[in-house]
Design a protein around this motif. Structure first.
Motif, PDB file in Angstrom:
ATOM      1  N   LYS A  73      30.642  24.577   5.925  1.00  0.00           N
ATOM      2  CA  LYS A  73      31.439  25.355   6.888  1.00  0.00           C
ATOM      3  C   LYS A  73      32.923  25.233   6.568  1.00  0.00           C
ATOM      4  O   LYS A  73      33.658  26.220   6.619  1.00  0.00           O
ATOM      5  CB  LYS A  73      31.138  24.879   8.312  1.00  0.00           C
ATOM      6  CG  LYS A  73      31.589  25.844   9.375  1.00  0.00           C
ATOM      7  CD  LYS A  73      31.084  25.463  10.751  1.00  0.00           C
ATOM      8  CE  LYS A  73      31.472  26.534  11.734  1.00  0.00           C
ATOM      9  NZ  LYS A  73      30.916  26.313  13.060  1.00  0.00           N
ATOM     10  N   GLN A  74      33.346  24.033   6.205  1.00  0.00           N
ATOM     11  CA  GLN A  74      34.751  23.806   5.841  1.00  0.00           C
ATOM     12  C   GLN A  74      35.113  24.629   4.605  1.00  0.00           C
ATOM     13  O   GLN A  74      36.147  25.297   4.572  1.00  0.00           O
ATOM     14  CB  GLN A  74      34.983  22.313   5.586  1.00  0.00           C
ATOM     15  CG  GLN A  74      36.433  21.984   5.268  1.00  0.00           C
ATOM     16  CD  GLN A  74      36.624  20.533   4.846  1.00  0.00           C
ATOM     17  OE1 GLN A  74      35.740  19.699   5.026  1.00  0.00           O
ATOM     18  NE2 GLN A  74      37.785  20.245   4.274  1.00  0.00           N
ATOM     19  N   THR A  77      35.122  28.403   5.434  1.00  0.00           N
ATOM     20  CA  THR A  77      36.237  28.703   6.333  1.00  0.00           C
ATOM     21  C   THR A  77      37.543  28.771   5.547  1.00  0.00           C
ATOM     22  O   THR A  77      38.341  29.698   5.727  1.00  0.00           O
ATOM     23  CB  THR A  77      36.330  27.653   7.469  1.00  0.00           C
ATOM     24  OG1 THR A  77      35.093  27.651   8.196  1.00  0.00           O
ATOM     25  CG2 THR A  77      37.459  27.963   8.429  1.00  0.00           C
ATOM     26  N   GLU A  78      37.747  27.803   4.651  1.00  0.00           N
ATOM     27  CA  GLU A  78      38.954  27.804   3.813  1.00  0.00           C
ATOM     28  C   GLU A  78      38.979  29.022   2.885  1.00  0.00           C
ATOM     29  O   GLU A  78      40.014  29.659   2.716  1.00  0.00           O
ATOM     30  CB  GLU A  78      39.031  26.505   2.995  1.00  0.00           C
ATOM     31  CG  GLU A  78      39.416  25.293   3.829  1.00  0.00           C
ATOM     32  CD  GLU A  78      39.272  23.964   3.085  1.00  0.00           C
ATOM     33  OE1 GLU A  78      39.039  23.971   1.852  1.00  0.00           O
ATOM     34  OE2 GLU A  78      39.386  22.924   3.757  1.00  0.00           O
ATOM     35  N   ALA A  80      37.473  31.939   3.351  1.00  0.00           N
ATOM     36  CA  ALA A  80      37.692  33.155   4.142  1.00  0.00           C
ATOM     37  C   ALA A  80      39.160  33.256   4.572  1.00  0.00           C
ATOM     38  O   ALA A  80      39.759  34.324   4.487  1.00  0.00           O
ATOM     39  CB  ALA A  80      36.771  33.169   5.354  1.00  0.00           C
ATOM     40  N   ALA A  81      39.732  32.142   5.002  1.00  0.00           N
ATOM     41  CA  ALA A  81      41.133  32.130   5.441  1.00  0.00           C
ATOM     42  C   ALA A  81      42.061  32.525   4.283  1.00  0.00           C
ATOM     43  O   ALA A  81      43.019  33.278   4.465  1.00  0.00           O
ATOM     44  CB  ALA A  81      41.505  30.761   5.991  1.00  0.00           C
ATOM     45  N   GLN A  89      41.784  36.932  13.411  1.00  0.00           N
ATOM     46  CA  GLN A  89      40.907  35.745  13.395  1.00  0.00           C
ATOM     47  C   GLN A  89      39.445  36.131  13.611  1.00  0.00           C
ATOM     48  O   GLN A  89      38.554  35.569  12.988  1.00  0.00           O
ATOM     49  CB  GLN A  89      41.364  34.732  14.465  1.00  0.00           C
ATOM     50  CG  GLN A  89      40.662  33.379  14.376  1.00  0.00           C
ATOM     51  CD  GLN A  89      40.847  32.678  13.034  1.00  0.00           C
ATOM     52  OE1 GLN A  89      41.942  32.633  12.477  1.00  0.00           O
ATOM     53  NE2 GLN A  89      39.774  32.125  12.487  1.00  0.00           N
ATOM     54  N   ILE A  92      37.928  37.135  10.378  1.00  0.00           N
ATOM     55  CA  ILE A  92      37.729  35.948   9.537  1.00  0.00           C
ATOM     56  C   ILE A  92      36.510  35.156  10.025  1.00  0.00           C
ATOM     57  O   ILE A  92      35.667  34.753   9.225  1.00  0.00           O
ATOM     58  CB  ILE A  92      39.008  35.068   9.507  1.00  0.00           C
ATOM     59  CG1 ILE A  92      40.152  35.846   8.827  1.00  0.00           C
ATOM     60  CG2 ILE A  92      38.742  33.741   8.796  1.00  0.00           C
ATOM     61  CD1 ILE A  92      41.508  35.174   8.899  1.00  0.00           C
ATOM     62  N   ASP A  93      36.411  34.975  11.352  1.00  0.00           N
ATOM     63  CA  ASP A  93      35.269  34.248  11.927  1.00  0.00           C
ATOM     64  C   ASP A  93      33.944  34.916  11.567  1.00  0.00           C
ATOM     65  O   ASP A  93      32.964  34.248  11.241  1.00  0.00           O
ATOM     66  CB  ASP A  93      35.391  34.149  13.453  1.00  0.00           C
ATOM     67  CG  ASP A  93      36.550  33.249  13.881  1.00  0.00           C
ATOM     68  OD1 ASP A  93      37.070  32.483  13.027  1.00  0.00           O
ATOM     69  OD2 ASP A  93      36.937  33.305  15.065  1.00  0.00           O
ATOM     70  N   VAL A  96      33.040  34.128   8.061  1.00  0.00           N
ATOM     71  CA  VAL A  96      32.539  32.752   7.958  1.00  0.00           C
ATOM     72  C   VAL A  96      31.053  32.714   8.324  1.00  0.00           C
ATOM     73  O   VAL A  96      30.237  32.121   7.608  1.00  0.00           O
ATOM     74  CB  VAL A  96      33.361  31.780   8.849  1.00  0.00           C
ATOM     75  CG1 VAL A  96      32.665  30.434   8.979  1.00  0.00           C
ATOM     76  CG2 VAL A  96      34.766  31.607   8.278  1.00  0.00           C
TER      77      VAL A  96
END
Length: 149
Positions: A73-74, A77-78, A80-81, A89, A92-93, A96
C-alpha cells in the motif's frame, strides 16, 4: 451453504510430468460423499494446476499478512502520488485502490485465472461448484515445491 461445517475433503497432490514441480492443495467440503465426487476432484486438480502455473504467494486477500499489505500500500500510494501530481486526492485514492486490486490479482490464488477454464477465476470456479453440488467448499491452503526452488 457457506455457514455449514467443512470437515471432509481432500489433500490433492499434483506432480508435473517432468517430476521437477509438485503441488499439494487442501480443499474442504461437508461430506465424504462430495470428496469422492468427480466434479470436486476435477476442481482439486484445477486448483493444483493453477498453483503450478502461477505460483501465487497467498491464498486470498484475507490471507495476505498485514505487513506485506502495508508495504504494498505504501509503494502504490507513493507511486500514485508521484505519477498523478496535481490531481485531486479522490482520483489518486481511486488509483491506489486499482493498483492494490492488481496486486491481489497477481498474488492471490483465489483471484488467479482458473487454469482449466481461464474465463473465470479460481473463486468463480469454486462458487459455481458450490452452486452445482450444494455444499460448502473451501480452498484451505496450498504448497508448491519446485526442484532447486
Amino acid at each position: 451453504a457457506s455457514g455449514r461445517e467443512v470437515k471432509e475433503g481432500l489433500v490433492y497432490a499434483y506432480q508435473h510430468h517432468n517430476g521437477k514441480l509438485g503441488v499439494l492443495v487442501e480443499i474442504a467440503c461437508e461430506t465424504d460423499f462430495v470428496a469422492k465426487n468427480e466434479d470436486f476432484q476435477a476442481f482439486c486438480r484445477g486448483v493444483s494446476l493453477t498453483v503450478a502455473a502461477y505460483a501465487p504467494a497467498f491464498l486470498s486477500r484475507d490471507s495476505v499478512p498485514p505487513e506485506a499489505l502495508a508495504k504494498e500500500k505504501q509503494i502504490v500510494t507513493e507511486m500514485a502520488a508521484e505519477s498523478m501530481k496535481g490531481k485531486p486526492q479522490a482520483v489518486i485514492d481511486k488509483a491506489v485502490v486499482g493498483r492494490l486490486d492488481k496486486f491481489f490479482a497477481e498474488k492471490c490464488l483465489m483471484e488467479k485465472p482458473y487454469v482449466p477454464d481461464d474465463s473465470k477465476t479460481v473463486e468463480q470456479a469454486r462458487t459455481e461448484l458450490v452452486g452445482k453440488i450444494g455444499e460448502n467448499i473451501q480452498v484451505r491452503r496450498f504448497f508448491r515445491m519446485e526442484l532447486g526452488g
